[in-house]
Design an enzyme around this catalytic site. Structure first.
Site, short mmCIF file in Angstrom:
data_model
loop_
_atom_site.label_atom_id
_atom_site.label_comp_id
_atom_site.label_asym_id
_atom_site.label_seq_id
_atom_site.Cartn_x
_atom_site.Cartn_y
_atom_site.Cartn_z
N ASP A 202 7.01 22.24 17.59
CA ASP A 202 6.09 22.67 18.36
C ASP A 202 6.07 21.97 19.75
O ASP A 202 5.66 20.72 19.76
CB ASP A 202 4.68 22.85 18.00
CG ASP A 202 4.59 23.69 16.57
OD1 ASP A 202 4.48 24.85 16.66
OD2 ASP A 202 5.10 23.20 15.55
N ASP B 162 -16.62 34.03 13.46
CA ASP B 162 -16.60 33.24 14.54
C ASP B 162 -16.47 34.33 15.76
O ASP B 162 -17.18 35.40 15.60
CB ASP B 162 -15.40 32.54 14.99
CG ASP B 162 -15.56 31.12 15.86
OD1 ASP B 162 -15.75 31.45 16.84
OD2 ASP B 162 -15.38 30.01 15.06
N PRO C 223 1.09 34.71 20.20
CA PRO C 223 2.57 34.38 19.52
C PRO C 223 2.62 33.15 18.41
O PRO C 223 3.34 33.20 17.73
CB PRO C 223 3.26 34.06 20.90
CG PRO C 223 2.31 34.07 22.01
CD PRO C 223 1.16 34.56 21.56
N ASP C 224 1.57 32.34 18.79
CA ASP C 224 1.45 31.03 17.92
C ASP C 224 0.51 31.14 16.63
O ASP C 224 0.39 30.44 15.93
CB ASP C 224 0.98 29.88 18.62
CG ASP C 224 1.75 28.58 18.12
OD1 ASP C 224 2.66 28.63 17.43
OD2 ASP C 224 1.64 27.69 19.11
N ASP D 45 -11.92 46.13 15.39
CA ASP D 45 -11.06 45.20 16.16
C ASP D 45 -11.73 43.91 16.23
O ASP D 45 -12.72 43.74 17.05
CB ASP D 45 -10.80 45.84 17.47
CG ASP D 45 -9.99 45.10 18.53
OD1 ASP D 45 -9.37 43.98 17.94
OD2 ASP D 45 -9.83 45.49 19.76
N HIS E 226 -13.17 30.70 21.57
CA HIS E 226 -13.56 29.85 20.55
C HIS E 226 -13.00 30.08 19.24
O HIS E 226 -12.47 29.15 18.59
CB HIS E 226 -15.08 29.92 20.59
CG HIS E 226 -15.86 28.82 19.59
ND1 HIS E 226 -15.92 29.23 18.16
CD2 HIS E 226 -16.26 27.62 19.81
CE1 HIS E 226 -16.57 28.18 17.58
NE2 HIS E 226 -16.77 27.24 18.64
N ASN F 231 7.62 26.15 15.05
CA ASN F 231 8.20 27.53 15.72
C ASN F 231 8.78 27.16 17.19
O ASN F 231 9.20 28.23 17.79
CB ASN F 231 7.33 28.71 15.44
CG ASN F 231 6.04 28.39 16.35
OD1 ASN F 231 5.67 27.04 16.82
ND2 ASN F 231 5.19 29.26 16.57
N SER G 105 -17.37 22.10 16.12
CA SER G 105 -16.43 23.43 15.78
C SER G 105 -15.21 23.10 15.54
O SER G 105 -14.38 23.84 15.08
CB SER G 105 -16.95 24.33 16.93
OG SER G 105 -17.98 25.15 16.93
#
Lengths: 106, 650
Positions: free
Chosen positions: B55, B103, B111-112, B151, B160, B174, B334
């Protein structure tokens, strides 16, 4: 519950200005929780109909089910404060518990 | 062979050196054919094992691998990380574990992240049918509880939830962006916080039940009450949902809070519910110090993890400093929380047979102990992924109990309760220390899984401190002791507070009931004032004279026994006194007609029962105003003259 890096300076200022006093001390005063309805749980032995009847006695309406039988978010009828309503619901043996639906944040 | 023994490395084991140019394989073969040699092998070179992902921005993830690199202008200390690159030598996640993020939602198209987003196996996308009959139509990738829709896309102003998700499980290796603690995992997006990052308990509870019902093993709860350091009332609904998660084998990992509060004094929920499927997490910086903003709690916050300047995914196109980004740096407990959720998920997929309690205890037992966290968390340490994956829990001593509390019941009983944090203890020792005794003594031995004890072999003495702790034990030894629960029996408060009031002093008297006080403290206030200490006495005193009073004033008094050692007693019942007006000094101003004969006295007789009320009205009503005083003076002057005139006529 985050700290944004671009605001680190601002955060530091606010920390120096206010957080120390706010967090270093214990505020024992009762605070009125911000309420967005009431969470109620009917007693487990009640049938759905009996639970509906119990809620109807208090003139509350179900806003949504919260994922378990008898667990609901209900409205607060006009003319009754949150405290009055919660006290009334808690004194009803058909209900296991009732509490204000408080706000939380990240 | 020309080999020479260089050194003995064990009984009968030699490290031999070969001449330069030797054929190592041929020498090995010769040794192995020698019946006097049990085995022979090359002395391999080794290095610290580490798996580094491809990465591209992994170098900014100091929490995963801290080499002292500079992130957000801060160069940390090498090694102050969770050691996950060494854990990845063993395991990188296999997509078998579901982690629910309760959350602001998750950018499930990132994409990640996309490859690691949970898909509801029993729901057909886009057919507008509730295929799995759970009351939610087309909940393919979780649910949006804030808007009651299917959704759960993150719309938060900071991204967040997407940031949290990336820490747990951004797709690893990746060649793109960042790596999660897990390269492969299932992230279940459950949105209940709105775009501003606020939501309510009802939706959080509904989200937790959804997670439980749909196979999550871990719930990441990076949310808290927005109130700062106040005595918050725990939500019963939230507690019951987390307890239900526990019964279903689901762990809830919760942020300790960002207000620098002591969670022992001002509990922060959900992190502070005393339930043994909660893992409450404080934040550390790149130097292994507690983050400046982080809450802590020696009894209830279990461990710490990196939470300052954490680089992770955010919802795509988030505008930061006037440009759209897909990654960003955020700080907070968090961010520390999903580090722990990630390691729990990694461990759960590496050792699928571990129960929720065993996962939790393994992570707690494998922290890197840090002196900076000694009084800040129960484990006194920072998360270590590598150690967690390598720990053999059954060969360890138990993890210590938390949330220990003591309550005095009557005059000869103290009740203890604690949270059993261990899955493999054989029992608990209860230990007690009274007053200034130097050491704890063992009181009792309890069965495994005990979480309460009543000490009824104690005579509670006024002013003494009773300290308790519990120690879990098994065949490998004792856990560290729990924190101490202390009950201090307060001084007996004085009672029978009474007064003797004059216009210029108040004499207070009380009954001394305490045997251990160093003195008494007298406080006073007026009608709308606060109590202020006006004096103290020696021990065993039973009275105090307040010379600092004004006439015609209402005062309230409190008296309490005091001690520097055990603290002060409660106050005796408040006493109210009203000082009288200054004494009347009314005299005839006529030198020819001295005396104070009064019309009423002359008319009614000196002993008439009407006179005392008249005098009371004179002293307590008329005498309290200027006009009244003038009237009284006028009355005395005129009545004397009238009487002399009447006498002369007669």
């Amino acid at each position: 519950m985050i700290r944004r890096t671009p605001l680190a300076g601002l955060w530091l200022v606010s920390l120096l200005a206010g957080t120390a006093s706010a967090c270093g001390q214990t505020d024992t005063e009762n605070h009125t929780p911000q309420s967005n309805g009431i969470i109620v749980q009917c007693a487990s032995e009640l049938t759905p109909t009996q639970c509906d009847q119990a809620l109807a006695r208090h003139h509350v309406e179900v806003v949504k089910s919260l994922g378990r039988p008898g667990l609901f978010l209900v409205t607060q009828p006009k003319g009754k404060s949150v405290t009055e309503l919660v006290d009334a619901l808690r004194s009803d043996p058909a209900l296991k518990y009732a509490e204000p639906n408080r706000r939380v944040g990240r | 062979m020309g080999a020479s023994t260089w050194r003995e490395i064990g009984p009968g084991i030699a490290h031999v050196k070969l001449p330069i140019g030797s054929d190592v394989m041929a020498v090995l073969e010769a040794y192995r054919n020698d019946p006097s040699v049990d085995y022979a092998e090359p002395n391999y070179l080794v290095r610290k094992a580490e798996t580094l992902p491809t990465d591209t921005r992994f170098g900014e993830q100091w929490g995963l691998r801290n080499t002292g690199q500079t992130v957000s202008g801060v160069a940390g200390v090498a090694g102050a990380d969770i050691g996950v690159t060494r854990a990845w030598d063993l395991h990188r996640g296999d997509g078998s574990v579901i982690v629910a993020t309760v959350d602001t939602g998750v950018d499930y198209n990132h994409p990640d992240l996309a490859a690691n987003i949970w898909t509801n196996p029993n729901e057909v996308a886009g057919n507008s049918i509730d295929d799995d009959g759970n009351g939610k139509v087309d909940d393919v990738h979780g649910w949006n509880f804030a808007r009651n829709s299917n959704d759960p896309m993150d719309d938060d102003i900071d991204g967040h939830g997407t940031h949290v998700a990336g820490i747990i499980g951004a797709v690893g290796n990746n060649g793109l962006g960042v790596s999660g603690v897990n390269w492969s995992v299932r992230i279940m997006p459950l949105k209940f916080l709105d775009a501003d990052g606020y939501g309510d308990i009802a939706d959080a509870v509904a989200a937790m039940y959804y997670a439980i019902d749909h196979g999550a093993r871990i719930i990441n709860a990076s949310y808290t009450s927005p109130q700062r350091c106040i005595l918050d009332t725990p939500s019963t609904a939230e507690r019951e949902a987390i307890a239900a998660a526990g019964r279903a084998g689901v762990l809830v990992v919760a942020a300790a809070g960002n207000f620098r509060c002591d969670n022992e004094k001002t509990p922060f929920y959900p992190a502070s519910h005393a339930l043994n499927n909660i893992v409450s997490v404080a934040a550390t910086d790149a130097f292994d110090n507690l983050a400046s903003f982080s809450n802590a709690g020696a009894n209830s916050v279990l461990l710490a993890a990196p939470g300052v300047n954490i680089f992770s995914t955010v919802r795509q196109g988030l505008v930061v400093n006037n440009r759209p980004v897909d990654y960003n740096t955020i700080s907070g407990t968090s961010m520390a929380t999903p580090m722990v959720s990630g390691v729990l998920a990694l461990l759960a997929s590496y050792r699928p047979g571990l129960s929720a309690g065993e996962l939790r205890e393994t992570v707690l037992k494998s922290v890197d102990a840090k002196t900076s966290l000694a009084d800040k968390t129960l484990s006194q340490g920072r998360l270590n992924a590598d150690a967690a994956l390598r720990l053999d829990l059954p060969s360890q001593t138990p993890f210590q109990a938390g949330f220990i509390q003591a309550n005095a019941v009557g005059d000869n009983r103290i009740d203890l309760s604690w949270l059993d944090n261990s899955t493999h203890e054989q029992g608990y020792h209860v230990e007690r220390r009274i007053g200034s005794a130097p050491d704890f003594t063992r009181l009792d031995m309890l069965a495994a899984n005990s979480q309460s004890y009543s000490d009824s072999q104690v005579q509670l003495a006024e002013g003494s401190a009773y300290r308790y702790r519990v120690v879990a034990y098994n065949a490998h030894g004792d856990s560290p002791p729990s924190r101490e629960a202390v009950i201090t029996i307060p001084l007996l408060a004085p009672n029978g507070l009474s007064s003797e009031v004059q216009y210029n002093q108040v004499r207070l008297r009380w009954t001394d009931r305490s045997q251990a006080e160093q003195g008494y403290q007298i406080s006073r206030r007026e009608d709308y004032g606060l109590y202020q200490v006006i004096g103290t006495t020696a021990a065993n005193a039973t009275e105090f004279v307040d010379h600092g009073v004004r006439a015609n004033t209402r005062y309230y008094y409190q008296v309490r026994a005091i001690s520097d050692v055990v603290g002060n007693s409660m106050a005796a019942s408040e006493l109210m006194v009203l000082t009288p007006g200054t004494p009347l000094t009314v005299e005839s101003r006529d030198p020819v007609l001295p005396g104070q004969m009064c019309l009423f006295t002359a008319a009614l007789g000196a002993n008439h029962p009407a006179l005392p009320p008249i005098r009371t009205a004179r002293d307590w009503v008329a005498n309290r105003s200027t006009l009244g005083r003038h009237l009284i003076a006028f009355y005395y002057r005129v009545s004397t003259r009238l009487l002399w005139w009447w006498k002369g006529r007669a």
